[in-house]
Write an enzyme that holds these catalytic residues in place. Structure first.
Site, PDB file in Angstrom:
ATOM      1  N   TYR A 145      -2.668  -2.339 -10.893  1.00 43.24           N
ATOM      2  CA  TYR A 145      -2.748  -2.447  -9.499  1.00 43.24           C
ATOM      3  C   TYR A 145      -2.204  -2.761  -8.741  1.00 43.24           C
ATOM      4  O   TYR A 145      -1.168  -2.942  -7.584  1.00 43.24           O
ATOM      5  CB  TYR A 145      -3.957  -1.999  -8.464  1.00 43.24           C
TER       6      TYR A 145
ATOM      7  N   VAL B  77       1.079  -3.626   3.934  1.00 45.65           N
ATOM      8  CA  VAL B  77       0.660  -5.141   4.322  1.00 45.65           C
ATOM      9  C   VAL B  77       2.248  -5.939   4.264  1.00 45.65           C
ATOM     10  O   VAL B  77       1.783  -7.035   4.605  1.00 45.65           O
ATOM     11  CB  VAL B  77      -0.447  -6.118   4.372  1.00 45.65           C
TER      12      VAL B  77
ATOM     13  N   SER C  15       1.000  -1.263  -0.113  1.00 44.31           N
ATOM     14  CA  SER C  15      -0.067  -0.483  -0.184  1.00 44.31           C
ATOM     15  C   SER C  15       0.563   1.164  -0.175  1.00 44.31           C
ATOM     16  O   SER C  15       0.350   1.996  -0.414  1.00 44.31           O
ATOM     17  CB  SER C  15      -0.852   0.231   1.078  1.00 44.31           C
TER      18      SER C  15
HETATM   19  N1  GLN Z   1      -1.969  -5.455  -2.336  1.00 45.71           N
HETATM   20  C1  GLN Z   1      -2.498  -5.169  -1.484  1.00 45.71           C
HETATM   21  C2  GLN Z   1      -4.193  -5.070  -1.137  1.00 45.71           C
HETATM   22  O1  GLN Z   1      -4.707  -4.488  -2.066  1.00 45.71           O
HETATM   23  C3  GLN Z   1      -2.552  -3.904  -0.064  1.00 45.71           C
HETATM   24  C4  GLN Z   1      -3.013  -3.873   0.715  1.00 45.71           C
HETATM   25  C5  GLN Z   1      -2.255  -2.911   1.683  1.00 45.71           C
HETATM   26  O2  GLN Z   1      -0.249  -2.917   1.610  1.00 45.71           O
HETATM   27  N2  GLN Z   1      -2.977  -3.011   3.164  1.00 45.71           N
HETATM   28  O3  GLN Z   1      -5.059  -5.741  -0.820  1.00 45.71           O
END
Ligand code: GLN
Length: 618
Positions: A195, A265, A70
């Protein structure tokens, strides 16, 4: 710079210490909803800090790579702003904190606009705004952009990407919802794929610190000098990071840590202290909200131990930027003056005030300086604001200072800003405003003089000229042919003066010509009859530094009369100059003694004056 300077720096030692202390914290769990993320070693801990002057501090697993997740949202948001401009981006994604989890489906009722770009819905919408340029796929542009922030080529972790793509049904659903609302104008599958890839870009804690440092440095990478983000969008990115960057912990975060930040995350956190540094922390164990447990702790400690909260109040008043203020009744320009002129300046010099400013001019400090100057305006007619030691001006201070300049001009007084070559925006604004009279034939404008010394000289000349019209006899620039007016010749008889004159040679130097150079053999001295010469040295960096300007009735080259060595400074004719050149060897013993006595008493009083000046400077 010497590597040891960093190794032994108190900052490095502090980071080493918190790294060691945090190794004991083992709560939280590695994210597992993207299966590949579970392969991370839960014990990894890397911390890095990059300052706005490019100093890099790092400890632990700061070079271990992991997926950005994220944190990428902040960077693509900046890119979308550059691609589409503020209005278009705002029409597709809001800026309100949702207070909900990162994968929540927080869409504005009716429009379907995601609440903010830091939750998945907003980030997917943002990614959908990135334009492909001719010959460049959007993904390539995203990678190039990230590379500008980190200063190195970026790549994607294909395994993590595939793992998320295989399991990311919720994000896919969000993309379809956005498409249904007309927020996406490209195929939802294509956008969500972009994304997923963007979230799988591999970074290290050091990269995150470097990215943060770019934002802290107004968009410019402090190490490479490359523009990572146009400065006008930096505050927009930092704003959404501060209100929404830590998901549903954003309020608690800004309250406790007080720095715009973004977490992912994968276990990374990027934090920014604007104007100071970027921080990158990596530790894969997450709390229930999806933020790195040790990452939060590291930032909390750093913020608390060094009082780094953004809202920690730093005072900015005139006291911080006013280096010194003086008037010219005691301290004059470097132009050498006759006794009569010095008398005028002693009596009238208080009407010239010099303000030496330093450091960074911000709204608060400029406002305070403005008030101080205006409060003294009744006693001064000439103001010189010396900006030599000012390292920066913000928009507010530029407006305040130019306002001050026009106010002073309307009072019929004179204001000069000097030594502001490097304050580009300040100069540009003042030139645009054309504050006060300017141009040929008129009085010099506020930016006319390079340095304070020349500005003060001009102001002094005004006072002296004013005194002349009101009755003093010693005119500036008038020719002084009489050797008896020379201090070196005081006490000489008429016959002695004539003898001296006869043994000298009258010479005329055209304007701009060099009379002698530093280092030349010194065999004569020069009595000035008419015109003006400048005594100067090269300050080392090629800068022409004026030591003094001399006029009719004054002498130069006489110092060598005592030691007969080499010239210590350069002398050039500022205007066409007539002199009497007198060779040392042609001066008869009796006259030599008289002149040396005069010189000794002249230097004695000069030392007295200099002592007084040093006292004032100190
Ligand atoms: N790629 C992850 C998702 O979309 C990113 C989420 C995150 O880092 N909070 O679930």
């Amino acid at each position: 710079m010497d590597k040891r300077a960093f190794q032994f720096s108190p900052v490095q030692r502090y980071l080493d210490r918190i790294h060691e202390e945090l190794l004991d914290r083992n709560d939280g769990a590695v994210a597992d909803y993207i299966p590949e993320l579970t392969r991370a070693d839960p014990s990894w801990l890397g911390i890095a800090m990059v300052t706005v002057d490019g100093h890099v501090y790092q400890v632990g697993d700061s070079r271990q790579s992991f997926t950005i997740q994220s944190i990428s949202k902040a960077i693509t948001y900046g890119l979308a702003l550059e691609d589409r401009g503020l209005d278009q981006v705002l029409s597709k994604v809001g800026v309100e904190p949702s207070g909900e989890a990162f994968n929540s489906i927080s869409l504005e009722p009716g429009t379907g606009r995601p609440m903010n770009p830091m939750i998945n819905a907003g980030a997917i919408a943002t990614t959908g705004l990135i334009e492909g340029k001719p010959d460049t796929m959007p993904m390539q542009r995203i990678l190039e952009t990230f590379g500008r922030y980190t200063g190195r080529p970026m790549e994607i972790d294909e395994t993590v990407y595939r793992s998320e793509s295989d399991t990311g049904h919720r994000n896919r659903a969000i993309a379809h919802l956005l498409y249904g609302h007309g927020i996406l104008d490209r195929a939802p599958e294509e956008v969500v794929d972009l994304y997923f890839r963007q979230c799988s870009i591999l970074v290290t804690a050091r990269d995150l610190a470097m990215m943060g440092a770019c934002l802290a440095n107004n968009g410019v990478n402090p190490v490479t000098g490359v523009v990572a983000l146009q400065s006008r969008y930096v505050e927009k990115v930092l704003s959404v990071m501060s209100t929404c960057g830590m998901y549903d912990f954003s309020g608690g975060w800004i309250y406790n840590v007080g720095m715009p930040a973004k977490s992912g995350v994968g276990g990374g956190i990027m934090a920014v202290l604007p104007g100071q540094f970027g921080l990158g922390v990596f530790s894969p164990r997450l709390d229930a909200k999806g933020n790195s447990v040790r990452g939060i702790e590291a930032c909390k400690r750093l913020s608390k131990d060094f009082s780094l909260h953004l809202f920690h109040v730093a005072r900015s008043t005139s006291a911080t930027v006013m280096r010194q203020v003086y008037d010219c009744s005691k301290r004059t320009s470097r132009r050498r003056r006759s006794a009569a002129e010095l008398a005028v300046l002693a009596a009238q010099g208080h009407r010239i005030r010099v303000y030496e400013l330093q450091g960074e001019l911000l709204f608060g400090s400029a406002e305070s300086v403005g008030v101080e100057i205006l409060s003294e305006l009744s006693v001064s007619d000439y103001l010189v604001i010396d900006l030599k030691r000012v390292i920066g001006t913000d928009r507010a201070s530029i407006l305040v200072l130019s306002e001050l300049a026009s106010r002073i001009a309307t009072e019929g007084k004179h204001l000069f800003f000097t030594d502001c070559k490097n304050l580009y925006r300040f100069r540009k604004h003042l030139l645009g405003e054309s504050v006060g009279p300017q141009g040929p034939g008129q009085e010099p404008g506020p930016l006319h003089f390079e340095d304070a010394d020349h500005a003060v000289e001009w102001c002094e000349n005004q006072l002296i000229a004013e005194a002349e019209t009101t009755g003093s006899e010693n005119a500036i620039g008038a020719s002084v042919q009489d050797l008896g007016a020379q201090y070196l010749c005081s006490g000489m008889t008429r016959a002695e003066l004539e003898e001296l004159r006869a043994s000298g040679e009258e010479r005329t130097f055209p304007a701009g010509s060099r009379i002698f150079r530093a280092g030349d053999a010194a065999e004569s001295m020069f009595f000035i009859f008419g015109g003006e010469v400048e005594v100067w040295i090269d300050s080392g960096s090629g800068h022409h530094l004026r030591l003094s300007t001399l006029g009719p009735g004054m002498v130069f080259g006489e110092v060598a009369f005592m030691n007969q060595k080499r010239r210590t400074a350069n002398v050039s004719a500022a205007t066409e100059t007539q002199c009497l050149e007198l060779r040392f060897e042609s001066i008869r013993e009796a006259l030599r003694i008289k002149m040396l006595m005069n010189m000794a008493s002249h230097f004695a009083s000069k030392i007295e004056r200099d002592t007084l000046l040093i006292q004032q400077l100190g």
